[in-house]
Design an enzyme around this catalytic site. Structure first.
Site, PDB file in Angstrom:
ATOM      1  N   GLY A  87       0.814  -1.221   0.000  1.00  0.00           N
ATOM      2  CA  GLY A  87       0.000   0.000   0.000  1.00  0.00           C
ATOM      3  C   GLY A  87       0.843   1.264   0.000  1.00  0.00           C
ATOM      4  O   GLY A  87       1.962   1.274   0.508  1.00  0.00           O
TER       5      GLY A  87
ATOM      6  N   SER B  65       2.948   5.079  -5.228  1.00  0.00           N
ATOM      7  CA  SER B  65       3.914   4.202  -5.917  1.00  0.00           C
ATOM      8  C   SER B  65       4.796   4.931  -6.922  1.00  0.00           C
ATOM      9  O   SER B  65       5.555   4.292  -7.658  1.00  0.00           O
ATOM     10  CB  SER B  65       3.168   3.065  -6.617  1.00  0.00           C
ATOM     11  OG  SER B  65       2.397   3.602  -7.654  1.00  0.00           O
TER      12      SER B  65
ATOM     13  N   SER C 104      11.874  -0.075  -3.228  1.00  0.00           N
ATOM     14  CA  SER C 104      11.917   0.249  -4.659  1.00  0.00           C
ATOM     15  C   SER C 104      13.340   0.498  -5.132  1.00  0.00           C
ATOM     16  O   SER C 104      14.223   0.893  -4.349  1.00  0.00           O
ATOM     17  CB  SER C 104      11.090   1.515  -4.886  1.00  0.00           C
ATOM     18  OG  SER C 104      11.298   2.027  -6.177  1.00  0.00           O
TER      19      SER C 104
ATOM     20  N   TYR D 135       9.555  10.056  -3.107  1.00  0.00           N
ATOM     21  CA  TYR D 135       9.069   8.678  -3.071  1.00  0.00           C
ATOM     22  C   TYR D 135      10.197   7.706  -2.658  1.00  0.00           C
ATOM     23  O   TYR D 135      10.007   6.852  -1.797  1.00  0.00           O
ATOM     24  CB  TYR D 135       8.506   8.331  -4.463  1.00  0.00           C
ATOM     25  CG  TYR D 135       8.300   6.871  -4.715  1.00  0.00           C
ATOM     26  CD1 TYR D 135       7.317   6.173  -4.029  1.00  0.00           C
ATOM     27  CD2 TYR D 135       9.081   6.181  -5.648  1.00  0.00           C
ATOM     28  CE1 TYR D 135       7.127   4.809  -4.256  1.00  0.00           C
ATOM     29  CE2 TYR D 135       8.888   4.843  -5.884  1.00  0.00           C
ATOM     30  CZ  TYR D 135       7.917   4.158  -5.189  1.00  0.00           C
ATOM     31  OH  TYR D 135       7.725   2.819  -5.414  1.00  0.00           O
TER      32      TYR D 135
ATOM     33  N   LYS E  21      10.739   5.182   0.708  1.00  0.00           N
ATOM     34  CA  LYS E  21      11.091   3.755   0.690  1.00  0.00           C
ATOM     35  C   LYS E  21      12.292   3.485   1.601  1.00  0.00           C
ATOM     36  O   LYS E  21      12.363   2.453   2.264  1.00  0.00           O
ATOM     37  CB  LYS E  21      11.370   3.297  -0.743  1.00  0.00           C
ATOM     38  CG  LYS E  21      10.125   3.287  -1.618  1.00  0.00           C
ATOM     39  CD  LYS E  21       9.099   2.310  -1.070  1.00  0.00           C
ATOM     40  CE  LYS E  21       7.870   2.158  -1.909  1.00  0.00           C
ATOM     41  NZ  LYS E  21       6.894   1.228  -1.354  1.00  0.00           N
TER      42      LYS E  21
HETATM   43  C1  15L Z   1       8.564   2.094  -8.765  1.00  0.00           C
HETATM   44  O1  15L Z   1       9.017   2.074  -7.638  1.00  0.00           O
HETATM   45  C2  15L Z   1       7.127   2.318  -9.003  1.00  0.00           C
HETATM   46  O2  15L Z   1       6.321   1.810  -7.965  1.00  0.00           O
HETATM   47  C3  15L Z   1       6.650   1.809 -10.335  1.00  0.00           C
HETATM   48  O3  15L Z   1       5.395   2.372 -10.613  1.00  0.00           O
HETATM   49  C4  15L Z   1       7.644   2.143 -11.435  1.00  0.00           C
HETATM   50  O4  15L Z   1       7.680   3.533 -11.632  1.00  0.00           O
HETATM   51  C5  15L Z   1       8.999   1.606 -11.072  1.00  0.00           C
HETATM   52  O5  15L Z   1       9.411   2.056  -9.820  1.00  0.00           O
HETATM   53  C6  15L Z   1      10.059   1.944 -12.123  1.00  0.00           C
HETATM   54  O6  15L Z   1      11.125   2.432 -11.760  1.00  0.00           O
HETATM   55  O7  15L Z   1       9.804   1.661 -13.284  1.00  0.00           O
END
Ligand code: 15L
Length: 275
Positions: free
Chosen positions: A68, A71, A107, A132, A136
């Site tokens: 959740g 993103s 991520s 973002y 993370k």
């Molecule tokens: C991420 O962390 C995202 O959640 C996803 O939507 C993409 O943007 C991915 O990275 C990415 O780097 O392609």
């Protein structure tokens, strides 16, 4: 059969994962948005920014897969409530409910300011490329705290891009096929003796920027490699921003907002006429 809570279950990664794991686990899918149920899963609507909601959804589960939150890169207020407050609430609600195992899909953007000519492993200092990405890193640090202080078992997957096929040159390096995602999540749920681990959530891509030895040590054997798509992907690639091209995080390194790169097609709804 284990009961697994998946937060953010209506999102793209959540939907791929629920499709892959249907029938293997008793899935409790949770999201702020309604979702179309898959198989025998149950759905609990929740706003993870509210502790009471998190306490309710984390009750009686064996493990939590916390997808959740926000993103992509976007406004700080949204990231603060969904990814900082929400992440804290999910960890804390799991602890209070006696749930030991948490899988935290972090991520590639937690380390997106490493250059593309570098190979990095799970020990590198985080170099987030966005607010973002910072959120993370916060989740990874929170997981470390909950492992050390409360004995929880935390499995952090620095996910690349989950898609049925890689969509551009950068994603050839970080592509994560749905079946490889499911395999790594199974390891995170089932592997005994996890305390705190960081692994990279990517397929067995020849063009990877990551040394994923830690995932392999835990038994991960990816089935897919983006190379099979490379020729077609590179043929349609257009030159991008030079800074974005230099770093692993791509456009996240330069933009203040990034749209979802390849959302799953949603079912069209027949909107009622307002007149
Ligand atoms: C991420 O962390 C995202 O959640 C996803 O939507 C993409 O943007 C991915 O990275 C990415 O780097 O392609």
């Amino acid at each position: 059969m284990k009961t697994i809570l998946i937060t953010g279950a209506a999102g793209d990664v959540g939907t791929h994962l629920r499709r892959e794991l249907a029938g293997e686990y008793r899935i409790r899918a949770s999201d702020l948005r309604p979702l179309k149920k898959i198989g025998k899963e149950t759905f609990m609507r929740a706003d993870i920014a509210k502790m009471a909601d998190c306490l309710r959804i984390a009750k009686g589960v064996d493990a939590v897969v916390h997808l959740g939150g926000y993103s992509v890169e976007g406004p700080w207020e949204g990231i603060l409530s969904a990814n900082i407050v929400g992440c804290y609430n999910v960890f804390e609600a799991s602890r209070r409910n006696g749930v030991k195992r948490i899988l935290f899909p972090t991520s590639n953007h937690a380390v997106g300011f490493y250059r593309r000519d570098q190979t990095i492993d799970h020990h590198v200092t985080p170099r987030p490329d966005s607010r973002y990405g910072v959120s993370k890193v916060f989740g990874e640090a929170l997981g470390s705290l909950y492992a050390d202080k409360y004995g929880m078992e935390v499995f952090c997957m620095r996910i690349g891009n989950v898609n049925p096929a890689p969509i551009d040159k950068r994603r050839l390096s970080i592509w994560f096929s749905p079946r490889d995602l499911a395999q790594l999540v199974r390891i995170g749920i089932e592997h005994p003796g996890i305390r705190y681990e960081v692994v990279y959530g990517i397929s067995g891509n020849r063009r990877a920027w990551y040394d994923n030895a830690n995932a392999f040590r835990l038994g991960y054997q990816p089935q897919d490699d983006s190379e099979a798509y490379a020729e077609a992907v590179l043929a349609r690639e257009k030159p991008g921003d030079p800074v974005a091209e230099k770093y692993q995080g791509g456009v996240f390194c330069v933009a203040e907002a990034v749209p979802n790169p390849a959302p799953l097609p949603r079912k069209r709804t027949n909107k009622k006429k307002t007149r």
